[in-house]
Scaffold this active site. Structure first.
Site, PDB file in Angstrom:
ATOM      1  N   PHE A 219       0.846  -1.201   0.000  1.00 16.76           N
ATOM      2  CA  PHE A 219       0.000   0.000   0.000  1.00 16.76           C
ATOM      3  C   PHE A 219       0.876   1.244   0.000  1.00 16.76           C
ATOM      4  CE2 PHE A 219       0.971  -0.848   4.442  1.00 16.76           C
ATOM      5  CZ  PHE A 219       1.274   0.412   4.938  1.00 16.76           C
ATOM      6  N   ALA A 220       0.231   2.357  -0.311  1.00 11.68           N
ATOM      7  CA  ALA A 220       0.806   3.678  -0.070  1.00 11.68           C
ATOM      8  C   ALA A 220      -0.231   4.436   0.750  1.00 11.68           C
ATOM      9  CB  ALA A 220       1.091   4.404  -1.380  1.00 11.68           C
ATOM     10  N   GLU A 221       0.202   5.085   1.815  1.00 12.92           N
ATOM     11  CA  GLU A 221      -0.759   5.716   2.724  1.00 12.92           C
ATOM     12  C   GLU A 221      -0.360   7.140   3.065  1.00 12.92           C
ATOM     13  OE1 GLU A 221      -3.101   3.384   5.699  1.00 12.92           O
ATOM     14  OE2 GLU A 221      -1.656   4.314   7.061  1.00 12.92           O
ATOM     15  N   ASN A 334      12.532  -7.643   4.014  1.00 18.21           N
ATOM     16  CA  ASN A 334      12.740  -8.963   3.408  1.00 18.21           C
ATOM     17  C   ASN A 334      14.156  -8.989   2.847  1.00 18.21           C
ATOM     18  OD1 ASN A 334      10.038  -9.455   3.930  1.00 18.21           O
ATOM     19  ND2 ASN A 334       9.590 -10.256   1.897  1.00 18.21           N
ATOM     20  N   SER A 375      -0.381   3.953  12.640  1.00 20.30           N
ATOM     21  CA  SER A 375       0.964   3.446  12.390  1.00 20.30           C
ATOM     22  C   SER A 375       1.913   4.123  13.364  1.00 20.30           C
ATOM     23  CB  SER A 375       1.395   3.730  10.947  1.00 20.30           C
ATOM     24  OG  SER A 375       0.599   3.001  10.040  1.00 20.30           O
ATOM     25  N   HIS A 393       7.508  -5.718  11.629  1.00 15.69           N
ATOM     26  CA  HIS A 393       7.403  -4.839  10.452  1.00 15.69           C
ATOM     27  C   HIS A 393       6.005  -4.290  10.268  1.00 15.69           C
ATOM     28  CE1 HIS A 393       5.362  -8.132   8.547  1.00 15.69           C
ATOM     29  NE2 HIS A 393       5.556  -7.736   7.308  1.00 15.69           N
ATOM     30  N   GLY A 394       5.089  -4.608  11.176  1.00 20.20           N
ATOM     31  CA  GLY A 394       3.728  -4.098  11.083  1.00 20.20           C
ATOM     32  C   GLY A 394       2.828  -4.871  12.029  1.00 20.20           C
TER      33      GLY A 394
END
Length: 482
Positions: A219-221, A334, A375, A393-394
């Site tokens: 995604f881009a947010e 990664n 976030s 990582h999330g």
């Protein structure tokens, strides 16, 4: 073939299994027929032997085989063959008290811990099952396992300052409407863009994929500052409450998968020992994918800024773009990198494989929630030994993709506006459902688990304004998987 007992295990969820008595000269067909009935899945098509070898059509089962694994086509995720087991299995750790951690992910991590050369395997609070190996983990080994890095080599997250002055464009609907053309190939000079990142070679992914987000969990947010928890660190990053920021989460868009594919043509999980000349050859390809992914994230960010601030100026010279967007944080989650680690009281140089884990030795780390959650920016703390110099990582998935399609159907309109008032741009209905906020863990719990262990401290909390998944591409684009 004489009658024999056989345990049939579902490859993806190894807690599901049944026993059969096999007495046929066509064992594969018989096994699949019963497995489709027992597991209620007509798409089961592969039979794996221990270690990942395929049972071929018409082939007999060796007398020593007492268990097989059934797959829909995903890679083998069962145990390795006995010869690849380490004589001294590595230590397996999981970090997480507040966060839900699927037992299947823990089982996958334990199987990683017995691989040859593996000393330590650590599951972060965002740990969840992968198709073969868990996601949200760091593994320290003497050599390199390309498959433990995943198919999207170089995938990561970058944070940019989108506006350098008090937010002038912060209406979610208006912002969402401006994001057009981002799934289409970039019309600029691709070779020139890649040269900025030291990439002189070309691939067939360059022209069509560079500068695109992709599908899956990428995604881009566009976001705003919800809270500053550490004013000193936030000031050092030049983060203020009156500006807009942009998170880009994407990777090497097929390039990394092609590199992994080349490594796994003859073996499902090859191991490259530290003394092998193939190790350096692999690292050349790995580093290429990592640089390509960084270039991709930057180009996605520039294209989004162009949509918002220069909608009519599509020919703005590329040379002037570097002054228009400030990158605050860049991490690759990664990858494989070399680290000095304490193992049983001895300092050893080991290769740390990160499959969905952020490096904790490069400064502030972004830790995004779901599109309907906040976030975080995290400052790593501690010596990095217990967590292999890595952080979550999330949020990490709580539910698998298929599970999200069960139950009552949800109106698409309810999935494009979140409870935080942000807008979601996604024209792929299946992806909207599979990536909805309920699919993910609570980001507060994930961060809390790491803070409780002294691994990091919260710096900034970001609120989503617009989350971009996919528009023109729709369902036609193949998802990228971590």
């Amino acid at each position: 073939m004489s009658s024999r007992a056989l345990t049939v295990t579902l490859n993806y969820d190894q807690s599901k299994k049944f026993a059969i008595v096999l007495n046929t000269h066509a064992p594969k067909e018989a096994i699949l027929r019963q497995a489709r009935n027992k597991f209620r899945s007509k798409t089961l098509s592969l039979v794996f032997l221990r270690g990942g070898a395929h049972l071929k059509d018409g082939a007999d089962l060796p007398d020593s085989i007492t268990q097989v694994w059934i797959s829909k086509g995903e890679p083998y995720s069962g145990p390795p063959i006995d010869l690849t087991r380490s004589t001294q299995p590595g230590e397996v750790r999981t970090i997480g008290e507040k966060s839900f951690i699927d037992h299947n992910a823990v089982n996958q991590l334990r199987l990683v811990g017995v691989l040859e050369g593996v000393h330590v395997a650590v599951g972060m609070p965002d740990l969840h099952p992968g198709s073969r190996f868990p996601i949200g983990c760091a593994i320290a080994a003497e050599g390199i396992y390309p498959a433990l890095i995943g198919s999207d080599v170089g995938c990561g997250i970058a944070l940019y300052r989108l506006s350098s002055s008090p937010r002038s464009v912060s209406n979610p609907s208006k912002l969402a409407s401006l994001l057009r053309g981002l799934d289409e190939p970039w019309s600029g000079d691709v070779p020139a863009w890649l040269r900025k990142y030291g990439i002189e070679r070309s691939s067939h992914f360059d022209a069509n994929s560079l500068g695109t987000v992709g599908a899956g969990n990428h995604f881009a947010e566009i976001c705003s500052v919800e809270k500053i928890a550490d004013a000193t660190v936030a000031e050092s990053l030049r983060i203020t409450e009156d500006c807009l920021y942009l998170i880009v989460h994407t990777g090497s868009r097929g390039l990394g998968a092609s590199i992994l594919s080349a490594q796994t043509t003859t073996e499902s999980n090859p191991y490259i020992p530290p003394t092998s000349p193939e190790l350096q050859e692999y690292l050349v390809e790995h580093d290429y994918a990592v640089r390509w992914a960084v270039a991709n994230r930057d180009l996605v960010a520039h294209r989004i800024r162009q949509c918002i601030y220069w909608p009519s100026d599509t020919r703005k010279p590329m040379s002037s773009w570097s002054d228009d967007l400030e990158k605050i944080v860049e991490v690759t989650h990664n990858s494989v990198t070399r680290h000095a680690l304490n193992v049983n009281g001895e300092t050893r140089e080991l290769w740390v494989h990160r499959k969905g884990a952020a490096p904790a030795d490069k400064g502030v780390v972004p830790c995004p929630g779901s599109r309907g959650d906040f976030s975080w920016l995290l400052q790593p703390t501690g010596d990095g030994q217990i967590n292999l110099q890595s952080l979550a990582h999330g949020a990490g998935r709580r539910h698998g993709r298929n599970a999200l399609h069960a139950g009552t159907k949800i109106a698409k309109s309810s999935l494009t506006t979140t409870t935080l008032g942000s807008e979601v741009v996604c024209t792929d209905t299946d992806l909207l459902i599979e990536e909805r906020p309920e699919a993910y863990k609570d980001i507060g719990g994930v961060v809390g688990d790491m803070e409780d262990q002294g691994l990091c401290k919260g710096v900034v909390v970001l609120r989503p304004v617009v989350t971009y998944k996919i528009r023109e591409g729709g369902a036609a684009r193949k998802p990228d998987r971590e």
